[in-house]
Scaffold this motif. Structure first.
Motif, short mmCIF file in Angstrom:
data_model
loop_
_atom_site.label_atom_id
_atom_site.label_comp_id
_atom_site.label_asym_id
_atom_site.label_seq_id
_atom_site.Cartn_x
_atom_site.Cartn_y
_atom_site.Cartn_z
N THR A 1 0.87 -1.18 0.00
CA THR A 1 0.00 0.00 0.00
C THR A 1 0.90 1.22 0.00
O THR A 1 1.71 1.39 0.93
CB THR A 1 -0.89 0.03 1.27
OG1 THR A 1 -1.62 -1.20 1.34
CG2 THR A 1 -1.84 1.23 1.25
N VAL A 2 0.83 2.01 -1.07
CA VAL A 2 1.64 3.23 -1.12
C VAL A 2 0.83 4.36 -0.47
O VAL A 2 -0.32 4.60 -0.83
CB VAL A 2 2.03 3.59 -2.57
CG1 VAL A 2 2.79 4.92 -2.61
CG2 VAL A 2 2.88 2.47 -3.18
N VAL A 3 1.45 5.03 0.50
CA VAL A 3 0.80 6.14 1.19
C VAL A 3 1.60 7.39 0.83
O VAL A 3 2.76 7.52 1.21
CB VAL A 3 0.84 5.93 2.73
CG1 VAL A 3 0.21 7.11 3.46
CG2 VAL A 3 0.17 4.61 3.11
N GLN A 4 0.99 8.28 0.06
CA GLN A 4 1.72 9.49 -0.32
C GLN A 4 1.47 10.57 0.73
O GLN A 4 0.34 10.92 1.02
CB GLN A 4 1.25 9.96 -1.71
CG GLN A 4 2.16 11.00 -2.34
CD GLN A 4 1.79 12.42 -1.97
OE1 GLN A 4 0.66 12.83 -2.16
NE2 GLN A 4 2.75 13.17 -1.43
N GLY A 5 2.56 11.05 1.31
CA GLY A 5 2.41 12.10 2.31
C GLY A 5 3.61 12.13 3.23
O GLY A 5 4.53 11.31 3.10
N ASP A 6 3.59 13.08 4.15
CA ASP A 6 4.70 13.26 5.09
C ASP A 6 4.60 12.20 6.20
O ASP A 6 3.58 12.13 6.90
CB ASP A 6 4.62 14.68 5.69
CG ASP A 6 5.87 15.02 6.49
OD1 ASP A 6 6.50 14.10 7.05
OD2 ASP A 6 6.21 16.21 6.54
N ALA A 7 5.66 11.42 6.35
CA ALA A 7 5.66 10.34 7.34
C ALA A 7 5.45 10.86 8.76
O ALA A 7 4.99 10.13 9.63
CB ALA A 7 6.97 9.56 7.25
N ARG A 8 5.77 12.14 8.98
CA ARG A 8 5.64 12.68 10.35
C ARG A 8 4.19 12.75 10.81
O ARG A 8 3.92 12.78 12.00
CB ARG A 8 6.26 14.08 10.43
CG ARG A 8 7.77 14.01 10.53
CD ARG A 8 8.39 15.36 10.42
NE ARG A 8 8.36 15.78 9.03
CZ ARG A 8 9.28 16.56 8.48
NH1 ARG A 8 10.28 17.00 9.20
NH2 ARG A 8 9.19 16.89 7.21
N VAL A 9 3.26 12.78 9.84
CA VAL A 9 1.85 12.88 10.23
C VAL A 9 1.03 11.68 9.73
O VAL A 9 -0.17 11.62 9.96
CB VAL A 9 1.22 14.20 9.72
CG1 VAL A 9 1.84 15.39 10.42
CG2 VAL A 9 1.39 14.34 8.20
N ALA A 10 1.69 10.73 9.07
CA ALA A 10 0.95 9.59 8.50
C ALA A 10 0.40 8.69 9.61
O ALA A 10 1.04 8.50 10.65
CB ALA A 10 1.88 8.78 7.59
N ARG A 11 -0.79 8.18 9.39
CA ARG A 11 -1.37 7.21 10.33
C ARG A 11 -1.82 6.01 9.51
O ARG A 11 -2.71 6.15 8.65
CB ARG A 11 -2.55 7.84 11.07
CG ARG A 11 -2.98 7.06 12.29
CD ARG A 11 -4.14 7.75 12.97
NE ARG A 11 -3.75 8.94 13.70
CZ ARG A 11 -3.31 8.95 14.96
NH1 ARG A 11 -3.18 7.82 15.62
NH2 ARG A 11 -3.00 10.08 15.56
#
Ligand code: SAM
Length: 297
Positions: free
Chosen positions: A85-95
């Motif tokens: 699963t690719v999650v595009q976004g900043d890892a600091r706020v990813a859940r």
């Protein structure tokens, strides 16, 4: 896609020692069926390795939208789209929808901390690491070593080059860092100082103040070399000093006026990140001072 981004991934994928070290660390860390989070996934190479070592599912977190799209295609091309699963976004706020048993990341800068791996993983693991989960790497250190160059780099200025003298350059010594790939390993004049030592998932601590290094071998001090050492898993380490063939990280070099040093001298060093552009290793500075045995006694 930005050609520089592609070039960065090209260079990183060509660094075989880096890949072999991560592969070994993931083989030792991933257990069958684990959920793995690949933080700053890029081309997904670390996530794909984790799948090979038995991971059940990989979450690939990537901040750059085009790179995230590329990672999705690479998952498809490697027939693992159903397990990624690719999650595009900043890892600091990813859940993530599931907690990760293993978090893997490669965000080491030339000195170690510039790419903010400690900060990013602290924020990411707080939300997403399962209790008892594991992190690759476990630890990141920054080292400073006093060196004498072997006839290259900043070392050329006080040595004859083709029998010619260029030592006038020493009067123009600039307080500015250089990034250097060694052609020949320099002589290390004293045991490197560990100026930062972070366990990943811990909050980043500010760099300690002054560090002392005792000169063990007399010689000409040309520079202080800054580098990182990452413990990927127990017994699996990756470091950019003294370097290895194909190493994609340069070493950070702080030039000093060439001075003769003797065993027993003490070098005092303090590394300073720039206030606003800590991501650029060239902008880091340091203070170096010398205390002579003869002066102390
Ligand atoms: C040094 S590359 C490593 C890529 C890949 N993991 C590898 O080992 O080849 C770092 C990647 O992390 C991404 N990245 C950096 N900071 C990030 C953040 N805060 N959140 C998500 N991705 C980030 C960058 O866009 C880049 O693709």
């Amino acid at each position: 896609m930005n050609p520089r981004t592609l070039l960065m991934h090209q260079i990183m994928l060509s660094d075989r020692t880096r890949l072999a070290a991560y592969d070994e660390a993931l083989a030792a860390t991933v257990r069958p069926g684990d959920v793995v989070a690949d933080v700053g996934a890029g081309t997904l190479v670390l996530g794909l390795m984790a799948l090979r070592h038995g991971a059940g599912h990989v979450y690939a977190i990537e901040g750059d939208p085009e790179t995230a799209e590329l990672a999705t295609r690479i998952a498809r091309d490697n027939d693992v789209a159903d397990r990624v699963t690719v999650v595009q976004g900043d890892a600091r706020v990813a859940r993530l929808e599931r907690k990760a048993d293993v978090v893997v990341a490669e965000l080491m800068g030339n000195l170690g901390p510039e790419e903010e791996m400690v900060e990013i993983l602290a924020a990411f693991t707080r939300r997403n690491l399962a209790p008892g989960g594991r992190i690759v790497p476990e630890r990141l250190r920054t080292m400073l070593a006093p060196v004498e160059f072997d006839g290259e780099g900043w070392g050329v200025w006080s040595q004859p080059v083709h029998g010619l003298r260029f030592s006038a350059v020493m009067d123009y010594v600039a307080s500015a860092a250089q990034l250097h790939f060694f052609q020949r390993t320099p002589w290390v004049l004293g045991d490197p100082a560990v100026v930062a030592d972070a366990r990943l998932a811990e909050r980043a601590r500010p760099l300690g103040g002054e560090h002392h290094v005792e000169v063990r071998t007399g010689g000409t001090l040309h520079a202080v070399v800054g580098s990182f050492q990452a413990v990927l898993a127990p017994g699996v380490e990756l470091a950019n000093f003294p370097g290895y063939p194909g190493c994609n990280w340069a070493c950070w070099v702080w030039p000093v006026r060439h001075i003769e040093v003797a065993a027993g001298d003490t070098l005092k060093m303090a590394l300073r990140p720039p206030r606003d552009s800590a991501r650029l290793a060239e902008n880091w500075t340091m203070d170096v001072g010398l205390a002579r045995e003869s002066v102390r006694s």
